[in-house]
Scaffold this active site. Structure first.
Site, PDB file in Angstrom:
ATOM      1  N   ARG A 151      26.276  39.162  25.373  1.00 44.65           N
ATOM      2  CA  ARG A 151      26.016  38.660  26.734  1.00 44.65           C
ATOM      3  C   ARG A 151      25.851  39.808  27.730  1.00 44.65           C
ATOM      4  O   ARG A 151      24.883  39.847  28.500  1.00 44.65           O
ATOM      5  CB  ARG A 151      27.188  37.762  27.174  1.00 44.65           C
ATOM      6  CG  ARG A 151      27.287  36.475  26.386  1.00 44.65           C
ATOM      7  CD  ARG A 151      28.558  35.744  26.739  1.00 44.65           C
ATOM      8  NE  ARG A 151      29.725  36.511  26.295  1.00 44.65           N
ATOM      9  CZ  ARG A 151      30.682  36.027  25.520  1.00 44.65           C
ATOM     10  NH1 ARG A 151      30.636  34.778  25.120  1.00 44.65           N
ATOM     11  NH2 ARG A 151      31.708  36.771  25.140  1.00 44.65           N
ATOM     12  N   ASP A 171      23.392  46.937  17.341  1.00 43.59           N
ATOM     13  CA  ASP A 171      24.331  45.839  17.127  1.00 43.59           C
ATOM     14  C   ASP A 171      24.156  45.383  15.674  1.00 43.59           C
ATOM     15  O   ASP A 171      23.321  44.533  15.365  1.00 43.59           O
ATOM     16  CB  ASP A 171      24.042  44.688  18.119  1.00 43.59           C
ATOM     17  CG  ASP A 171      25.145  43.636  18.146  1.00 43.59           C
ATOM     18  OD1 ASP A 171      25.675  43.309  17.074  1.00 43.59           O
ATOM     19  OD2 ASP A 171      25.458  43.146  19.240  1.00 43.59           O
ATOM     20  N   ARG A 231      36.047  48.561  26.430  1.00 47.89           N
ATOM     21  CA  ARG A 231      37.472  48.815  26.272  1.00 47.89           C
ATOM     22  C   ARG A 231      37.670  50.320  26.050  1.00 47.89           C
ATOM     23  O   ARG A 231      36.875  50.967  25.341  1.00 47.89           O
ATOM     24  CB  ARG A 231      38.062  48.062  25.074  1.00 47.89           C
ATOM     25  CG  ARG A 231      38.253  46.570  25.295  1.00 47.89           C
ATOM     26  CD  ARG A 231      39.340  46.253  26.328  1.00 47.89           C
ATOM     27  NE  ARG A 231      39.546  44.821  26.476  1.00 47.89           N
ATOM     28  CZ  ARG A 231      38.953  44.044  27.385  1.00 47.89           C
ATOM     29  NH1 ARG A 231      38.097  44.561  28.258  1.00 47.89           N
ATOM     30  NH2 ARG A 231      39.229  42.760  27.455  1.00 47.89           N
ATOM     31  N   ASP A 255      35.267  52.332  33.264  1.00 45.09           N
ATOM     32  CA  ASP A 255      35.996  51.226  33.898  1.00 45.09           C
ATOM     33  C   ASP A 255      37.253  50.883  33.102  1.00 45.09           C
ATOM     34  O   ASP A 255      38.093  50.128  33.573  1.00 45.09           O
ATOM     35  CB  ASP A 255      35.072  49.993  33.969  1.00 45.09           C
ATOM     36  CG  ASP A 255      35.704  48.819  34.703  1.00 45.09           C
ATOM     37  OD1 ASP A 255      36.233  49.046  35.815  1.00 45.09           O
ATOM     38  OD2 ASP A 255      35.650  47.686  34.189  1.00 45.09           O
ATOM     39  N   GLU A 260      46.235  51.661  30.557  1.00 47.47           N
ATOM     40  CA  GLU A 260      45.954  51.037  31.862  1.00 47.47           C
ATOM     41  C   GLU A 260      47.269  50.528  32.441  1.00 47.47           C
ATOM     42  O   GLU A 260      47.992  49.826  31.735  1.00 47.47           O
ATOM     43  CB  GLU A 260      44.945  49.898  31.712  1.00 47.47           C
ATOM     44  CG  GLU A 260      43.582  50.406  31.262  1.00 47.47           C
ATOM     45  CD  GLU A 260      42.524  49.317  31.120  1.00 47.47           C
ATOM     46  OE1 GLU A 260      42.824  48.147  31.428  1.00 47.47           O
ATOM     47  OE2 GLU A 260      41.396  49.642  30.698  1.00 47.47           O
ATOM     48  N   HIS A 279      39.313  48.898  35.748  1.00 45.20           N
ATOM     49  CA  HIS A 279      39.042  47.704  34.922  1.00 45.20           C
ATOM     50  C   HIS A 279      38.678  46.513  35.819  1.00 45.20           C
ATOM     51  O   HIS A 279      39.363  45.478  35.811  1.00 45.20           O
ATOM     52  CB  HIS A 279      40.249  47.372  34.032  1.00 45.20           C
ATOM     53  CG  HIS A 279      39.905  46.454  32.891  1.00 45.20           C
ATOM     54  ND1 HIS A 279      40.522  46.512  31.661  1.00 45.20           N
ATOM     55  CD2 HIS A 279      38.994  45.445  32.789  1.00 45.20           C
ATOM     56  CE1 HIS A 279      40.032  45.568  30.873  1.00 45.20           C
ATOM     57  NE2 HIS A 279      39.085  44.907  31.547  1.00 45.20           N
ATOM     58  N   ILE A 280      37.596  46.702  36.564  1.00 49.92           N
ATOM     59  CA  ILE A 280      37.192  45.651  37.509  1.00 49.92           C
ATOM     60  C   ILE A 280      35.768  45.167  37.277  1.00 49.92           C
ATOM     61  O   ILE A 280      35.228  44.424  38.096  1.00 49.92           O
ATOM     62  CB  ILE A 280      37.300  46.126  38.978  1.00 49.92           C
ATOM     63  CG1 ILE A 280      36.610  47.488  39.153  1.00 49.92           C
ATOM     64  CG2 ILE A 280      38.739  46.179  39.428  1.00 49.92           C
ATOM     65  CD1 ILE A 280      35.997  47.669  40.491  1.00 49.92           C
TER      66      ILE A 280
END
Ligand SMILES: NC(=O)C1=CN([C@@H]2O[C@H](COP(=O)(O)OP(=O)(O)OC[C@H]3O[C@@H](n4cnc5c(N)ncnc54)[C@H](OP(=O)(O)O)[C@@H]3O)[C@@H](O)[C@H]2O)C=CC1
Ligand SMILES: O=C(O)C(=O)CO
Length: 324
Positions: A151, A171, A231, A255, A260, A279-280
């Site tokens: 996605r 992928d 991640r 990010d 974290e 991480h936003i």
């Protein structure tokens, strides 16, 4: 009566859904640590989980637990085996934050190529002449490899093609299933992609050991731009820091991190060619509302027997009456 524990902040629209549901009690925990969740989980039939880890010991503290509903899509921090052993469902949100993350990746690709942070710092603290040493680049005409073409990867591709980037994707699972007809071209192997890309963007789940270590950085082009919104564990952080220090990686946007919150004195904070965010990617005000609604509805739908099975990660591991 179904008792739901909401582990961390939840947008008012999600709260309203739970607070107005019949035969439901809700405990809201302000803090997003596993310890605070463990202290409240004993009577829970359902947990709405933010990004905190959920380990086997915490699961074992909740004898009535039937569903864990992730406020988001990644579930690498959840001990899935512990849920499977007890027949506890794990649900994720639908396609509600992918556009937000893709926009964040697009922003980071542009910011890294344009050396946006260094540019900002130069105006605030440096002599004007620093403008001649910023090393900003055009994105137009550069090769962008997306690692993971789900996605988020597909939306990022659409956005960056509008900036005239040459976009390809890697992928392996999708290659086996059948590459989408209207998709960007795929590369056969990760090594082929690493050698081709001027810009790398990671859009895949974290499933185990880092995908990118010292050997993979070596295979990349000199001065490559690296963006990671998926991640932290996907990149070996020590290897990343070494690659930034040597100039192998010319700029980056990150990010997500191994630890974290990332400590303020972390070596990554010392590079002015690296844009950092907490991480936003999937936490715009818009996506936060959509995730709150989706994760709250998943719990209620589960108990009503109407949850979309596609949103249950481990549906093959236990028998549950799903109407869809
Ligand atoms: N920063 C943030 O706030 C957010 C981060 N995320 C992260 O982004 C990740 C991707 O999300 P999304 O795009 O929605 O997920 P999708 O499942 O739609 O897409 C991920 C794609 O990556 C593929 N993939 C798996 N392993 C590899 C691999 N080793 N190399 C290349 N491709 C691989 C998957 O294949 P297959 O399906 O066959 O496994 C799938 O096609 C999430 O798992 C999450 O970790 C998500 C939302 C917010
Ligand atoms: O959806 C995800 O996986 C996120 O990282 C945001 O919670």
């Amino acid at each position: 009566m179904v008792h739901i524990v909401v582990a961390g902040p939840l947008h008012a629209s999600g709260r309203a859904i739970l607070d107005n549901a019949k035969d439901v009690t809700v405990t809201y925990i302000a803090e997003t640590s596993e310890a605070s969740l463990a202290a409240e989980i004993a009577g829970a039939d359902a947990v709405l989980l933010r990004t905190q880890p959920l380990g086997a010991r915490t699961v074992d503290l909740a004898p009535n637990l039937k569903i864990v509903s992730r406020h988001g899509v990644g579930y690498d921090a959840v001990d899935l085996a512990a849920l499977n052993r007890r027949g506890i469902a794990l649900s994720v949100c639908g396609d509600v934050n992918s556009t937000s993350v893709a926009e964040h990746s697009a922003m980071m690709i542009l910011a890294a190529c344009k050396r946006a942070l260094r540019s900002d710092i130069s105006v605030r603290t440096g002599p004007w002449e620093w403008r001649n040493k910023l090393e900003a680049r055009d994105v137009s005409g550069q090769n962008l490899l997306l690692v993971g073409y789900g996605r988020i990867g597909r939306r990022t591709a659409d956005m960056m093609r509008a900036f005239n980037m040459n976009v390809r994707a890697f992928d392996p699972y999708l290659m086996k299933q059948g590459w989408p007809e209207n998709g960007v071209p795929c590369v056969e192997t990760l090594d082929d992609g690493l050698a081709w890309a001027d810009v790398l963007c990671f859009c895949l789940p974290h499933t185990g050991a880092p995908l990118i270590g010292a050997a993979e950085f070596e295979r990349m082009r000199d001065g490559v731009v690296v963006v990671n919104t998926s991640r932290g564990g996907i990149l070996d952080e020590h290897a990343m820091i070494a690659a930034l220090a040597s100039g192998k990686v010319g700029a980056a946007g990150l990010d997500v991190f191994h630890q974290e919150p990332m400590p303020h004195d972390h070596p990554l904070a010392g590079f002015d060619q690296v844009l950092l965010s907490p991480h936003i990617g999937g936490l715009t005000l818009d996506a936060a509302e959509r995730m709150a609604v989706s994760s709250a509805e998943n719990i209620l739908d589960y108990f009503n027997g109407t949850i979309d099975p596609a949103l249950i990660v481990n549906k093959d591991k236990f028998n549950v009456a799903l109407q869809n």
